[in-house]
Design a protein around this motif. Structure first.
Motif, PDB file in Angstrom:
ATOM      1  N   VAL A  68      37.790  53.492  48.135  1.00  0.00           N
ATOM      2  CA  VAL A  68      37.203  52.942  46.907  1.00  0.00           C
ATOM      3  C   VAL A  68      36.160  53.918  46.375  1.00  0.00           C
ATOM      4  CG1 VAL A  68      35.809  51.092  45.968  1.00  0.00           C
ATOM      5  CG2 VAL A  68      37.630  50.556  47.525  1.00  0.00           C
ATOM      6  N   PHE A  72      36.150  55.885  42.915  1.00  0.00           N
ATOM      7  CA  PHE A  72      34.960  55.807  42.073  1.00  0.00           C
ATOM      8  C   PHE A  72      34.588  57.189  41.540  1.00  0.00           C
ATOM      9  CE2 PHE A  72      31.424  52.835  41.530  1.00  0.00           C
ATOM     10  CZ  PHE A  72      32.089  51.667  41.766  1.00  0.00           C
ATOM     11  N   MET A  75      37.257  58.890  39.355  1.00  0.00           N
ATOM     12  CA  MET A  75      37.381  58.295  38.021  1.00  0.00           C
ATOM     13  C   MET A  75      36.236  58.701  37.110  1.00  0.00           C
ATOM     14  SD  MET A  75      38.949  54.492  38.370  1.00  0.00           S
ATOM     15  CE  MET A  75      37.446  53.812  38.882  1.00  0.00           C
ATOM     16  N   MET A  76      35.045  58.862  37.717  1.00  0.00           N
ATOM     17  CA  MET A  76      33.883  59.195  36.901  1.00  0.00           C
ATOM     18  C   MET A  76      33.906  60.651  36.452  1.00  0.00           C
ATOM     19  SD  MET A  76      32.003  56.450  36.981  1.00  0.00           S
ATOM     20  CE  MET A  76      30.292  56.336  37.334  1.00  0.00           C
TER      21      MET A  76
ATOM     22  N   VAL B 128      40.279  44.672  45.487  1.00  0.00           N
ATOM     23  CA  VAL B 128      39.474  45.382  44.505  1.00  0.00           C
ATOM     24  C   VAL B 128      40.301  46.431  43.754  1.00  0.00           C
ATOM     25  CG1 VAL B 128      38.662  47.024  46.218  1.00  0.00           C
ATOM     26  CG2 VAL B 128      37.309  46.618  44.222  1.00  0.00           C
ATOM     27  N   LEU B 148      34.085  49.083  37.270  1.00  0.00           N
ATOM     28  CA  LEU B 148      33.066  49.697  38.131  1.00  0.00           C
ATOM     29  C   LEU B 148      32.153  48.627  38.711  1.00  0.00           C
ATOM     30  CD1 LEU B 148      31.981  52.934  36.302  1.00  0.00           C
ATOM     31  CD2 LEU B 148      33.492  52.658  38.230  1.00  0.00           C
ATOM     32  N   ALA B 151      33.995  46.608  41.346  1.00  0.00           N
ATOM     33  CA  ALA B 151      34.221  47.310  42.611  1.00  0.00           C
ATOM     34  C   ALA B 151      32.945  47.279  43.437  1.00  0.00           C
ATOM     35  CB  ALA B 151      34.653  48.736  42.349  1.00  0.00           C
ATOM     36  N   ALA B 152      31.813  47.594  42.801  1.00  0.00           N
ATOM     37  CA  ALA B 152      30.550  47.602  43.528  1.00  0.00           C
ATOM     38  C   ALA B 152      30.249  46.213  44.074  1.00  0.00           C
ATOM     39  CB  ALA B 152      29.436  48.070  42.613  1.00  0.00           C
TER      40      ALA B 152
END
Lengths: 204, 347
Positions: A68, A72, A75-76, B128, B148, B151-152
């Motif tokens: 994940v 993250f 993707m950023m 998720v 985002l 997910a967090a």
């Protein structure tokens, strides 16, 4: 046995194919998604060998948390593919060198490995039936007796890494409004309100 | 040939039959849970809720289903088409896959595996991905922000949920869901002279754990007051903005399947699964599945009431609650439970 073999080849084939896709996919997000597929199939392989606890932990830790974070970050990132590919020829020798060293090391390790002399003993020790002794309990027994120091050290290393990450990223910015919940809850009319007598024509 | 049929084909047919039966029951149940959610919400706000399709609106969910299916699916031009369509599929498949190990009655389970609770935890931690993939593939601002956030949020609350599950495992001593329910047959109730009663179940011994688990379950399934991924006042509809028709319906289905799963899990971990609440002959005659469904529906009623009562959390408050309140509390709970289990085991 037959069914197990079928599933083994299925998991193995998908794992290898998606590992290949990880490095060949153009879109980095697709790469990470294929990586997740690799993890998933590896968990399937663990299940086939009877290591159900490891399989589930692989799912929880690697797919549920680590991947994940990968996703993250990827993707950023704003990645320009044209620019990425333009440097391919420059970086190719360096990449090849790293790959060669890795391959050589792997060959040395695999080629030089021997089966431990104690293996014969451990093979002959009776394996308790899975019904009597679950995977999880057996692993726990080993971890907390024979390997307790290694286990503790591993935990300590993780703790240090965690503290390091927090120290590196934590910064307390000044001049911003912060919510202090305990202070909010502790407020009473006596501390929050002040009654002022205002004379006409004058401010407070 | 005969042995091939008996060893491979017949078990496969039985398993497929069981799965289909469970799936059909579950989907019908979800349709009515959805209606119940809307009805309860409406009742709290002194409205009537859906009441037009069928008697008392009983067929509303099926009308919605038909409407979703017959609409044209719209895929945004800038989206990543494969991932865009994969995302709802992933979320619904994972949410339904978890049900394979949920025992709804004694021995009424498709796969009675040793690491049942870990399997549930692992698969629900994968949920998720449906949201992240959907948010990213939509190639639009609001979905991405929603993904985002979500997910967090899900990763944060998973941590305290895992620790709470550990406390239950410590008291019961097994990872198997059927054993977890069976382990709740004796407890405080037996000690004070009310054997096989509702006082034996884990909710009494582990009451703080149950509260934390309940709230974490709300956050994990993106239910209000933690529905920040789709906070309509800020993000329009979060990661679902670009979705319509069948893909949208699949997201909703996955979400509600996860909610029903959390209700079932709370029932199994804390409310004694299919065990009757009192050791009275009349109650013992009632089949276990009825108790299981009743308890699950009670938990869902609480879920729905929270949705109706509590205003939405702000994002920083949500993170603070997860990391600074629940995580330390559940860690302490694990330590305390371990000590108590160790001390009472000798006696």
């Amino acid at each position: 046995m037959g069914l197990q073999a079928v599933f083994f080849y299925l998991f193995a084939f998908v794992a290898v194919a998606s590992a290949f896709m990880v490095i060949s996919a153009r879109n980095p997000v697709h790469s990470v998604l294929f990586l997740i597929l690799v993890f998933f199939n590896s968990a399937g392989m663990f299940l086939l060998t009877g290591a159900e606890f490891l399989a589930m932990i692989l799912l929880v830790v690697y797919i549920g948390a680590v991947a994940v974070l990968f996703l993250f970050v990827v993707m950023m990132l704003d990645i320009d593919f044209a620019e990425l590919r333009s440097g391919f020829m420059q970086n190719a020798p360096m990449g090849a060198l790293v790959g060669l060293i890795l391959a050589a090391e792997l060959i040395i390790v695999v080629g030089g490995s021997v089966i431990t002399p104690q293996a014969a003993q451990s093979i002959t020790t009776p394996i308790p039936s899975p019904a009597a002794r679950t995977n999880t309990a057996a692993l726990g027994d080993l971890l907390y007796t024979n390997y307790v120091y290694f286990f503790q050290v591993a935990g300590l290393v993780l703790l240090v890494a965690m503290i390091g990450a927090i120290v590196l990223t934590l910064r307390h910015r000044q001049n911003i409004k912060r919510q202090d919940i305990s202070r909010q809850v502790a407020r009473t009319p006596a501390t929050a309100v002040e009654v002022v007598k205002v004379k006409p024509g004058q401010g407070v | 040939m005969d042995s091939f049929f008996l060893t491979y084909l017949w078990p496969a047919i039985v398993m497929i039959g069981q799965s289909l039966l469970l799936l059909v029951c579950l989907l019908v149940f979800i349709a009515y849970i959805l209606l119940a959610d809307r009805k309860i919400w409406a009742a709290v706000q002194l409205r009537r809720g859906p009441n037009v399709v069928g008697p008392w609106g009983l067929f509303q969910s099926f009308a919605d289903l038909l409407k979703f299916v017959f609409k044209e699916p719209i895929i945004p031009a800038g989206s990543n088409k494969g991932v865009f369509l994969l995302a709802p599929l992933v979320s619904v498949t994972l949410a339904l896959a978890t049900w394979a190990v949920i025992p709804v009655n004694e021995n009424w389970v498709i796969a009675n595996i040793n690491v049942g609770i870990l399997y549930v935890f692992a698969i629900s931690s994968l949920e998720v991905y449906g949201i992240i993939m959907g948010g990213w593939a939509s190639n639009s601002k609001y979905p991405f922000l929603g993904a985002l956030r979500s997910a967090a949020q899900m990763v944060s609350y998973e941590v305290s949920m895992g620790l709470i599950i550990v406390t239950v495992l410590l008291t019961v001593g097994s990872l198997n869901l059927t054993d977890i329910v069976a382990g709740q047959k004796d407890g405080i109730g037996t000690m004070i002279g009310l054997p096989n009663s509702f006082l034996d179940w884990n909710w009494l011994v582990l009451f703080p754990a149950m509260v934390i688990f309940f709230i974490s379950a709300l956050a994990e399934t993106n239910r209000p007051p933690f529905d920040l991924p789709e906070a309509e006042s800020e993000l329009v509809a979060g990661f679902m903005v670009e979705y319509g028709s069948t893909p949208y319906m699949m997201f909703m289905l996955g979400e509600y399947a996860a909610i029903v799963l959390m209700c079932a899990l709370t029932t199994i971990l804390f409310l004694g699964g299919w065990l009757p609440p009192l050791d009275i002959a009349v109650l013992n005659w009632v089949p276990g599945i009825i108790w299981f469904i009743l308890k699950g529906m009670f938990v869902f009623f609480m879920f729905a009431m929270v949705k109706a009562f509590v205003p939405r959390y702000r994002y920083d408050q949500l993170m603070r609650l997860g990391w600074k309140v629940f995580l330390p509390m559940s860690l302490v709970l694990v330590i305390v439970t371990a000590f108590v289990v160790k001390l009472t085991a000798g006696a």
